[in-house]
Scaffold this motif. Sequence first.
Motif, PDB file in Angstrom:
ATOM      1  N   ARG A 215       2.314   3.794  11.763  1.00 21.93           N
ATOM      2  CA  ARG A 215       2.772   4.565  10.613  1.00 21.93           C
ATOM      3  C   ARG A 215       3.100   5.977  11.065  1.00 21.93           C
ATOM      4  O   ARG A 215       2.543   6.484  12.050  1.00 21.93           O
ATOM      5  CB  ARG A 215       1.760   4.570   9.476  1.00 21.93           C
ATOM      6  N   ASP A 243      -4.671   1.511   5.703  1.00 21.50           N
ATOM      7  CA  ASP A 243      -3.231   1.744   5.802  1.00 21.50           C
ATOM      8  C   ASP A 243      -2.458   0.701   5.001  1.00 21.50           C
ATOM      9  O   ASP A 243      -1.499   1.022   4.291  1.00 21.50           O
ATOM     10  CB  ASP A 243      -2.770   1.658   7.262  1.00 21.50           C
ATOM     11  N   PHE A 249       1.217   2.854   0.163  1.00 21.96           N
ATOM     12  CA  PHE A 249       2.501   2.376   0.660  1.00 21.96           C
ATOM     13  C   PHE A 249       2.988   1.192  -0.189  1.00 21.96           C
ATOM     14  O   PHE A 249       2.205   0.310  -0.560  1.00 21.96           O
ATOM     15  CB  PHE A 249       2.386   1.927   2.118  1.00 21.96           C
ATOM     16  N   PHE A 319      10.062   0.811  -4.686  1.00 21.14           N
ATOM     17  CA  PHE A 319       9.967   2.163  -4.139  1.00 21.14           C
ATOM     18  C   PHE A 319      11.158   2.974  -4.633  1.00 21.14           C
ATOM     19  O   PHE A 319      12.312   2.519  -4.586  1.00 21.14           O
ATOM     20  CB  PHE A 319       9.963   2.121  -2.612  1.00 21.14           C
ATOM     21  N   ASN A 355       8.659  11.835   3.123  1.00 22.08           N
ATOM     22  CA  ASN A 355       8.150  10.484   2.892  1.00 22.08           C
ATOM     23  C   ASN A 355       7.418   9.981   4.125  1.00 22.08           C
ATOM     24  O   ASN A 355       7.689  10.417   5.249  1.00 22.08           O
ATOM     25  CB  ASN A 355       9.300   9.520   2.563  1.00 22.08           C
ATOM     26  N   GLU A 356       6.507   9.050   3.915  1.00 20.75           N
ATOM     27  CA  GLU A 356       5.809   8.395   5.013  1.00 20.75           C
ATOM     28  C   GLU A 356       6.379   6.996   5.222  1.00 20.75           C
ATOM     29  O   GLU A 356       6.923   6.385   4.296  1.00 20.75           O
ATOM     30  CB  GLU A 356       4.308   8.326   4.744  1.00 20.75           C
ATOM     31  N   TYR A 357       6.214   6.489   6.442  1.00 21.80           N
ATOM     32  CA  TYR A 357       6.840   5.227   6.845  1.00 21.80           C
ATOM     33  C   TYR A 357       5.831   4.422   7.639  1.00 21.80           C
ATOM     34  O   TYR A 357       5.091   4.961   8.466  1.00 21.80           O
ATOM     35  CB  TYR A 357       8.069   5.543   7.695  1.00 21.80           C
ATOM     36  N   LEU A 358       5.819   3.126   7.405  1.00 26.85           N
ATOM     37  CA  LEU A 358       4.871   2.235   8.079  1.00 26.85           C
ATOM     38  C   LEU A 358       5.613   0.963   8.460  1.00 26.85           C
ATOM     39  O   LEU A 358       6.415   0.436   7.675  1.00 26.85           O
ATOM     40  CB  LEU A 358       3.713   1.928   7.127  1.00 26.85           C
ATOM     41  N   GLY A 367       6.497  -0.406   5.118  1.00 26.54           N
ATOM     42  CA  GLY A 367       5.902   0.297   4.000  1.00 26.54           C
ATOM     43  C   GLY A 367       6.548   1.667   3.827  1.00 26.54           C
ATOM     44  O   GLY A 367       6.795   2.371   4.801  1.00 26.54           O
ATOM     45  N   LEU A 368       6.815   2.047   2.585  1.00 28.02           N
ATOM     46  CA  LEU A 368       7.402   3.347   2.258  1.00 28.02           C
ATOM     47  C   LEU A 368       6.497   4.041   1.240  1.00 28.02           C
ATOM     48  O   LEU A 368       5.954   3.400   0.331  1.00 28.02           O
ATOM     49  CB  LEU A 368       8.809   3.194   1.683  1.00 28.02           C
ATOM     50  N   LYS A 369       6.354   5.366   1.399  1.00 33.28           N
ATOM     51  CA  LYS A 369       5.446   6.111   0.529  1.00 33.28           C
ATOM     52  C   LYS A 369       6.001   7.504   0.279  1.00 33.28           C
ATOM     53  O   LYS A 369       6.328   8.225   1.228  1.00 33.28           O
ATOM     54  CB  LYS A 369       4.063   6.204   1.185  1.00 33.28           C
ATOM     55  N   ASN A 371       5.696  11.380  -0.490  1.00 29.50           N
ATOM     56  CA  ASN A 371       4.664  12.359  -0.152  1.00 29.50           C
ATOM     57  C   ASN A 371       5.212  13.750  -0.464  1.00 29.50           C
ATOM     58  O   ASN A 371       6.109  14.218   0.179  1.00 29.50           O
ATOM     59  CB  ASN A 371       4.285  12.247   1.324  1.00 29.50           C
TER      60      ASN A 371
END
Length: 371
Positions: A215, A243, A249, A319, A355-358, A367-369, A371
């Motif tokens: 991530r 996670d 996410f 998302f 944004n965060e990425y996993l 996974g997208l989040k 932030n």
Amino acid sequence: MEKSYLKTRHKIFVLLVVSLFAASCKKDPQIKPGPNNTDPANYATLGLYEQMNNTGARRIFIACSKLGDIATKNYGLVFDTGSTGMTIDATDIIPGSMITSNGFQFSGDSTVVSGITITSQKAVISYGGIDGAISEYGNLAYAKVTIGDGHGNITTPRIPFFLYYKVINLSTGAQLAAHSADVFGVGPGVSATSRSIGSPLSYFSLNSDITSGFRLAKFNSTNFLSSVTYTSDLLYIGLTTKDLNSSGFIMHPLGYNPFTGYSPNIPSSITYNGKTISGTILFDTGTPLTHIIEDPSATDNSAPLPTNSTVSITTGQGFTYQYTTTSDFNLTQVENPSYSKDNRTVFSIDFFLTNEYLLDYANHRIGLKNN
């Protein structure tokens, strides 16, 4: 026989800037082997390097400090979620006498140089599209790779990668500088260059309570300076239960392609200028400047959105993300895919600023989040 493949994305900065990182005297390795308990840590946490050039293009690099038994000059490889597999120039890594403009000089099916196995399997990787193109010429190779530097590092098992001996600008025929196209591709699936090559981050042997993947924390916009700037705790290797299940996410299952394996392209609706279209989006740290919206009904082949335009997306898994174009960030171009020859909308490195990425290699999910 040497084969030519068109890489799976066309929005690439034609000359990838090579950056050398001096090994730091600071000994603060951010390596965290996950204990076997109910709340394990990630397998490893590393910092990355941020840089912005004089055109405003932003890059994120990962240091490569050792290849096989060779301590490198801490080459900065472009950290790229939009491609799969590592590519690195052979210059200053293997003896210069082995490198010619026509290929590596050795006999037999393979040779071993300082812990690096170079095979006779040749390929050409082509990058670029409507705005120019480059081609890398090289061979499939294998070695252990140390990523990171004096700030913290970790060594992979022996992994496959693409070792190239020259890179050519196809518009001019000129050969580009050594290490000008080094890439650390962490996308899912396999490389179009060779089905043997996957993401370098997918090869670690992990405890049963850690899932194969990584991530990214959101990037630090203030660290994109003209000089490369180290930013700690950006890359988390190995995914914990937290996670995957309780960190916010939104997970997106990946489609499968029989040639390149699992695809990072995510079905979404895209709205701009009050118009909504369906498409797929590639979230690409390797695109350094401009988002590209592919619209089959666009009347112009390629046109920029004006400053203060609003763009929003909603993925098939729910998302949502919205941004406004400015003169410095979130520059956006609208293209007709009949012109660009690519149906995917590409979100550039600017997406990763907020944004965060996993990427879950084991279960084939992104996974997208927000932030």
